[in-house]
Motif scaffolding. Structure first.
Motif, mmCIF file in Angstrom:
data_model
loop_
_atom_site.group_PDB
_atom_site.id
_atom_site.type_symbol
_atom_site.label_atom_id
_atom_site.label_comp_id
_atom_site.label_asym_id
_atom_site.label_seq_id
_atom_site.Cartn_x
_atom_site.Cartn_y
_atom_site.Cartn_z
ATOM 1 N N GLY A 41 27.277 27.813 35.794
ATOM 2 C CA GLY A 41 25.847 27.601 35.964
ATOM 3 C C GLY A 41 25.311 28.407 37.128
ATOM 4 N N GLU A 42 24.089 28.138 37.505
ATOM 5 C CA GLU A 42 23.436 28.892 38.582
ATOM 6 C C GLU A 42 24.153 28.718 39.918
ATOM 7 N N THR A 43 24.743 27.546 40.147
ATOM 8 C CA THR A 43 25.528 27.321 41.359
ATOM 9 C C THR A 43 26.967 27.075 40.941
ATOM 10 N N ASN A 142 31.771 33.601 45.223
ATOM 11 C CA ASN A 142 31.831 32.191 44.837
ATOM 12 C C ASN A 142 32.871 31.906 43.747
ATOM 13 N N THR A 143 33.734 32.880 43.475
ATOM 14 C CA THR A 143 34.752 32.701 42.444
ATOM 15 C C THR A 143 36.141 32.672 43.071
ATOM 16 N N PRO A 144 36.810 31.528 43.080
ATOM 17 C CA PRO A 144 38.178 31.455 43.610
ATOM 18 C C PRO A 144 39.123 32.339 42.802
ATOM 19 N N ILE A 145 40.115 32.924 43.476
ATOM 20 C CA ILE A 145 41.082 33.791 42.798
ATOM 21 C C ILE A 145 41.791 33.050 41.670
ATOM 22 N N LEU A 146 42.106 31.779 41.895
ATOM 23 C CA LEU A 146 42.809 31.005 40.872
ATOM 24 C C LEU A 146 41.966 30.848 39.604
ATOM 25 N N SER A 147 40.648 30.878 39.746
ATOM 26 C CA SER A 147 39.776 30.771 38.566
ATOM 27 C C SER A 147 39.912 31.995 37.676
ATOM 28 N N ALA A 148 40.151 33.154 38.289
ATOM 29 C CA ALA A 148 40.367 34.369 37.502
ATOM 30 C C ALA A 148 41.634 34.239 36.665
ATOM 31 N N TYR A 149 42.644 33.581 37.211
ATOM 32 C CA TYR A 149 43.869 33.336 36.442
ATOM 33 C C TYR A 149 43.603 32.371 35.293
ATOM 34 N N GLU A 150 42.717 31.411 35.504
ATOM 35 C CA GLU A 150 42.356 30.481 34.425
ATOM 36 C C GLU A 150 41.639 31.230 33.306
ATOM 37 N N PHE A 151 40.808 32.202 33.680
ATOM 38 C CA PHE A 151 40.151 33.046 32.677
ATOM 39 C C PHE A 151 41.190 33.802 31.846
ATOM 40 N N LYS A 152 42.198 34.359 32.527
ATOM 41 C CA LYS A 152 43.230 35.108 31.817
ATOM 42 C C LYS A 152 44.010 34.210 30.855
#
Length: 229
Positions: A41-43, A142-152
């Motif tokens: 979302g926006e935040t 505002n994006t934690p590195i671990l969230s990028a792994y969740e995307f993958k």
């Protein structure tokens, strides 16, 4: 009644697909759902959110439409395109629309060009006016590195299932997308098993394809595809 679920992308929100949602609302009486995936979302509040929560939320929204509608179409943007593909295999979805779907991601050549433009505008004192800079500066901080792994993990789950997609599918891709390269759309087109499939390239679209200069041509093609028998 016809239901239509639109799923936004990673670190995004409903704003990414709202121009298309509004276009469809103006022309149909469909039940249209544009959910916000957990942490988006926006935040952004992605810390601690797992990929399974994004998929589950979209799945719950789809099941709600399936319980009340005779036909359901699913539209997914970027990561949302992969989630949409996954859902189309698991549930009785009638048609599928994939927008800048991230079967592959990071178009390094285009991204380098975009960064070059940012540097040029920075030297001219116009950097704060650049929409790409403002939006991605916010996302990156505002994006934690671990969230990028969740995307993958979403990519790893959904990509192997693409060959099982066998419903009418419309695939759209921006030719100057710096996030998802054009080869992603071609790969999806060649991989899915659908007999009816369309591949559309938008020459003026970057990653946010629903906000491109030529978006109304794209929307018209999608509308025609969804309306056709």
């Amino acid at each position: 009644m016809i239901g239509c679920l639109l799923i936004h992308g990673f670190t995004g929100g409903p704003y990414e697909v709202e121009p298309l949602a509004d276009y469809l609302k103006e022309r149909t009486q469909w039940e249209i759902a544009v959910p916000t995936l957990p942490g988006h979302g926006e935040t952004l509040a992605l810390r601690g959110i797992k990929h399974a929560e994004w998929i589950q939320h979209a799945e719950d929204e789809l099941k709600e439409l399936l319980s009340t509608c005779e036909k359901v179409y699913v539209i997914g943007f970027s990561m949302g395109g992969l989630i949409a593909s996954y859902l189309s295999v698991k549930y009785e979805v009638d048609k599928l629309v994939l927008l800048s779907a991230a079967a592959y991601y990071i178009n390094y050549r285009q991204l380098a060009k975009d960064i070059g433009n940012l540097i040029k505008e920075g030297l001219q004192g116009k950097i704060l006016e650049n929409e790409l800079y403002n939006r991605y500066k916010f996302k990156m901080t505002n994006t934690p590195i671990l969230s990028a792994y969740e995307f993958k993990k979403v990519v790893r789950i959904a990509r192997p299932l693409l060959k099982e997609v066998n419903i009418p599918t419309f695939i759209a891709q921006g030719e100057i997308d710096g996030i998802v390269p054009p080869k992603s759309a071609q790969y999806i087109y060649e991989t899915i098993s659908s007999e009816e499939k369309n591949l559309f390239y938008s020459p003026k679209a970057k990653h946010l394809i629903c906000h491109s200069e030529d978006k109304h041509e794209l929307f018209g093609e999608i509308y025609h595809f969804l309306q056709s028998e």
